[in-house]
Design an enzyme around this catalytic site. Structure first.
Site, mmCIF file in Angstrom:
data_model
loop_
_atom_site.group_PDB
_atom_site.id
_atom_site.type_symbol
_atom_site.label_atom_id
_atom_site.label_comp_id
_atom_site.label_asym_id
_atom_site.label_seq_id
_atom_site.Cartn_x
_atom_site.Cartn_y
_atom_site.Cartn_z
ATOM 1 N N LYS A 200 0.861 -1.178 0.000
ATOM 2 C CA LYS A 200 0.000 0.000 0.000
ATOM 3 C C LYS A 200 0.896 1.225 0.000
ATOM 4 O O LYS A 200 1.675 1.446 0.922
ATOM 5 C CB LYS A 200 -0.910 0.008 1.221
ATOM 6 C CG LYS A 200 -1.762 1.253 1.297
ATOM 7 C CD LYS A 200 -2.804 1.189 2.380
ATOM 8 C CE LYS A 200 -3.605 2.481 2.413
ATOM 9 N NZ LYS A 200 -4.623 2.460 3.467
ATOM 10 N N ARG A 210 -10.790 10.019 1.417
ATOM 11 C CA ARG A 210 -10.679 10.764 2.682
ATOM 12 C C ARG A 210 -11.770 11.825 2.775
ATOM 13 O O ARG A 210 -12.223 12.162 3.861
ATOM 14 C CB ARG A 210 -9.275 11.351 2.844
ATOM 15 C CG ARG A 210 -8.225 10.242 2.980
ATOM 16 C CD ARG A 210 -6.803 10.795 3.064
ATOM 17 N NE ARG A 210 -5.821 9.719 2.931
ATOM 18 C CZ ARG A 210 -4.512 9.906 2.785
ATOM 19 N NH1 ARG A 210 -4.035 11.141 2.746
ATOM 20 N NH2 ARG A 210 -3.694 8.880 2.675
ATOM 21 N N LYS A 222 1.292 10.125 5.625
ATOM 22 C CA LYS A 222 1.330 8.712 5.998
ATOM 23 C C LYS A 222 2.615 8.017 5.542
ATOM 24 O O LYS A 222 2.680 6.793 5.446
ATOM 25 C CB LYS A 222 0.076 8.007 5.455
ATOM 26 C CG LYS A 222 -1.233 8.573 6.026
ATOM 27 C CD LYS A 222 -2.448 7.678 5.733
ATOM 28 C CE LYS A 222 -3.709 8.215 6.424
ATOM 29 N NZ LYS A 222 -4.884 7.312 6.242
ATOM 30 N N GLU A 238 7.435 -6.879 1.804
ATOM 31 C CA GLU A 238 6.113 -6.882 2.448
ATOM 32 C C GLU A 238 5.350 -8.167 2.116
ATOM 33 O O GLU A 238 4.694 -8.747 2.975
ATOM 34 C CB GLU A 238 5.284 -5.663 1.992
ATOM 35 C CG GLU A 238 5.759 -4.325 2.532
ATOM 36 C CD GLU A 238 5.437 -4.132 4.029
ATOM 37 O OE1 GLU A 238 4.822 -5.024 4.639
ATOM 38 O OE2 GLU A 238 5.826 -3.090 4.576
ATOM 39 N N LYS A 253 -2.129 -1.529 -3.856
ATOM 40 C CA LYS A 253 -2.988 -0.346 -3.805
ATOM 41 C C LYS A 253 -2.143 0.912 -3.898
ATOM 42 O O LYS A 253 -1.176 1.018 -3.169
ATOM 43 C CB LYS A 253 -3.757 -0.373 -2.488
ATOM 44 C CG LYS A 253 -4.623 0.824 -2.249
ATOM 45 C CD LYS A 253 -5.302 0.689 -0.930
ATOM 46 C CE LYS A 253 -6.100 1.954 -0.712
ATOM 47 N NZ LYS A 253 -6.541 2.085 0.634
ATOM 48 N N SER A 279 -10.147 5.495 -5.004
ATOM 49 C CA SER A 279 -11.084 6.604 -5.180
ATOM 50 C C SER A 279 -10.601 7.637 -6.208
ATOM 51 O O SER A 279 -11.393 8.099 -7.038
ATOM 52 C CB SER A 279 -11.330 7.280 -3.834
ATOM 53 O OG SER A 279 -10.107 7.712 -3.255
ATOM 54 N N TYR A 318 -14.872 1.007 -7.332
ATOM 55 C CA TYR A 318 -16.119 1.765 -7.226
ATOM 56 C C TYR A 318 -16.951 1.632 -8.502
ATOM 57 O O TYR A 318 -18.086 2.055 -8.555
ATOM 58 C CB TYR A 318 -15.804 3.245 -6.919
ATOM 59 C CG TYR A 318 -15.015 3.384 -5.637
ATOM 60 C CD1 TYR A 318 -15.665 3.353 -4.404
ATOM 61 C CD2 TYR A 318 -13.621 3.458 -5.638
ATOM 62 C CE1 TYR A 318 -14.952 3.412 -3.220
ATOM 63 C CE2 TYR A 318 -12.892 3.533 -4.460
ATOM 64 C CZ TYR A 318 -13.565 3.504 -3.252
ATOM 65 O OH TYR A 318 -12.851 3.558 -2.086
HETATM 66 C C1 PBG Z 1 -7.646 3.608 5.358
HETATM 67 C C2 PBG Z 1 -7.884 3.358 3.917
HETATM 68 C C3 PBG Z 1 -7.655 4.255 2.853
HETATM 69 C C4 PBG Z 1 -8.171 3.647 1.720
HETATM 70 C C5 PBG Z 1 -8.674 2.398 2.097
HETATM 71 N N1 PBG Z 1 -8.464 2.234 3.462
HETATM 72 C C6 PBG Z 1 -7.105 5.631 2.828
HETATM 73 C C7 PBG Z 1 -5.787 5.913 3.364
HETATM 74 O O1 PBG Z 1 -4.955 5.032 3.611
HETATM 75 O O2 PBG Z 1 -5.530 7.107 3.590
HETATM 76 C C8 PBG Z 1 -8.203 4.292 0.359
HETATM 77 C C9 PBG Z 1 -9.234 3.799 -0.575
HETATM 78 C C10 PBG Z 1 -9.482 4.683 -1.746
HETATM 79 O O3 PBG Z 1 -8.837 5.721 -1.969
HETATM 80 O O4 PBG Z 1 -10.384 4.325 -2.513
HETATM 81 N N2 PBG Z 1 -6.549 3.037 5.928
#
Ligand code: PBG
Length: 328
Positions: A200, A210, A222, A238, A253, A279, A318
């Site tokens: 990730k 968010r 992050k 990982e 991701k 997203s 989505y």
């Molecule tokens: C939270 C999480 C996130 C997403 C899924 N779980 C956001 C982040 O890590 O800030 C993102 C999903 C998306 O953007 O569609 N840990």
């Protein structure tokens, strides 16, 4: 016109009609491979569109159950449910995340009771419930690893107790897959699966998510836990750990800027590979289509195909419902 004596290889023959193209199509997207993320509101009848994700709504339990029912008839049977947590419920230790009376955990139970045939995935990370907006516990501006595991463990257990099928640790703390596996096994939840957010990345493409959850970090970023977009070998580190620690699925991701990472994991591991078409990736297509700059359905189809072709067995997207609808 140049003259050809002969031309034995004419690749265009295999593109000459829809029927031939269907015969030779190498990659196919299938509703069975799609996971539809859903945003749950506390207000049972609530329905609010996400500004930055046209066509995607935050739903209270009542419309959410209807949405699931409709998706099931379209062949979408797996859902990743995220809670929209109101600010007054948030605190530094994300305590609402394991309170069995909290609307999210009650809703998960109701979903499983109403649709035992649906497969429900949940997210394990502190950010929706944390007043700091981080995935782990914050102290003096630092994200604490091992202390966060204890909270994630309680959250995971509370989610497992609702009867859900798959846990999705998205927090990127070290050791969390093994920690959760132990926690689940020693509490009688041997059958609950773990889809690890293996690779990730610290990505700009999570912005609209968010917005949907109001979960942006209150300070900092992050980057001390999510991966550097520049890195590839780290994804192997990982993935090795997740396999060792007992993950059932490995996830990459975001998807589109990381198609090479999807292929890397597919070529190196035998576990099923999932990719999260996030997203921001949805928003770009939805927004450009709204402006008439791109054709929504073609761009959606090409996007999902590209993720499968890269090696994903499973896609969180989505677009799931719209894609399934388009098949009918
Ligand atoms: C939270 C999480 C996130 C997403 C899924 N779980 C956001 C982040 O890590 O800030 C993102 C999903 C998306 O953007 O569609 N840990």
């Amino acid at each position: 016109m140049p003259k050809f004596e002969r031309m034995d290889r004419r690749p265009r023959r295999n593109r000459k009609s829809g029927n031939i193209r269907a015969l030779v199509q190498e990659t196919k997207v299938n509703t069975d491979d799609l996971i539809f993320p859903l945003f749950l509101l506390e207000k049972p009848t609530g329905k609010i569109e996400v500004n930055s994700m046209p066509g995607i709504f935050r739903l209270g339990i009542e419309p959410l159950l209807k949405e699931i029912e409709e998706c099931l008839t379209l062949g979408i049977h797996t859902f990743d449910v995220f809670p929209v947590v109101e600010e007054h419920h948030k605190n530094t230790h994300a305590t609402k995340s394991w309170d069995p009376q909290f609307f999210y955990l009650k809703a998960l139970k109701e979903i499983k009771r109403t649709f035992p045939e649906a497969c429900i995935m949940t997210d394990v990370a502190m950010d929706p419930y944390s007043s700091d907006g981080h995935d782990g516990l914050v102290k003096d501006g630092k994200i604490l690893n091992d202390e966060s595991l204890e909270i994630l463990g309680k959250m995971a257990l509370a989610q497992a107790e609702t009867g859900i099928d798959i846990l999705g640790p998205s927090d990127m703390m070290d050791g969390r897959v093994g920690y959760l596996r132990d926690m689940l096994d020693s509490n009688g939840f041997k059958d609950v699966s773990i889809m690890s957010y293996t690779a990730k990345y610290a990505s700009a493409f999570y912005g609209p998510f968010r917005d949907a959850l109001d979960s942006a970090p209150k300070s900092g970023d992050k980057k001390t836990y999510q991966m550097d977009p520049a890195n590839r070998n780290e994804a192997l580190i990982e993935a090795d750990l997740d396999v060792e620690e007992g993950a059932d699925f490995l996830m990459v991701k975001p998807a589109l800027a990381y198609l090479d990472i999807i292929r890397l994991l597919k070529d190196n591991y035998s576990l099923p590979i999932a990719a999260y078409n996030v997203s921001g990736e949805y928003a770009m297509i939805a927004a450009a289509a709204e402006k008439g700059w791109i054709d929504y359905n073609s761009a959606m189809n090409e996007t999902l195909l590209s993720i499968k072709r890269a090696g994903a067995d499973i896609i969180l997207t989505y677009f799931a419902k719209k894609w399934a609808k388009q098949q009918k």
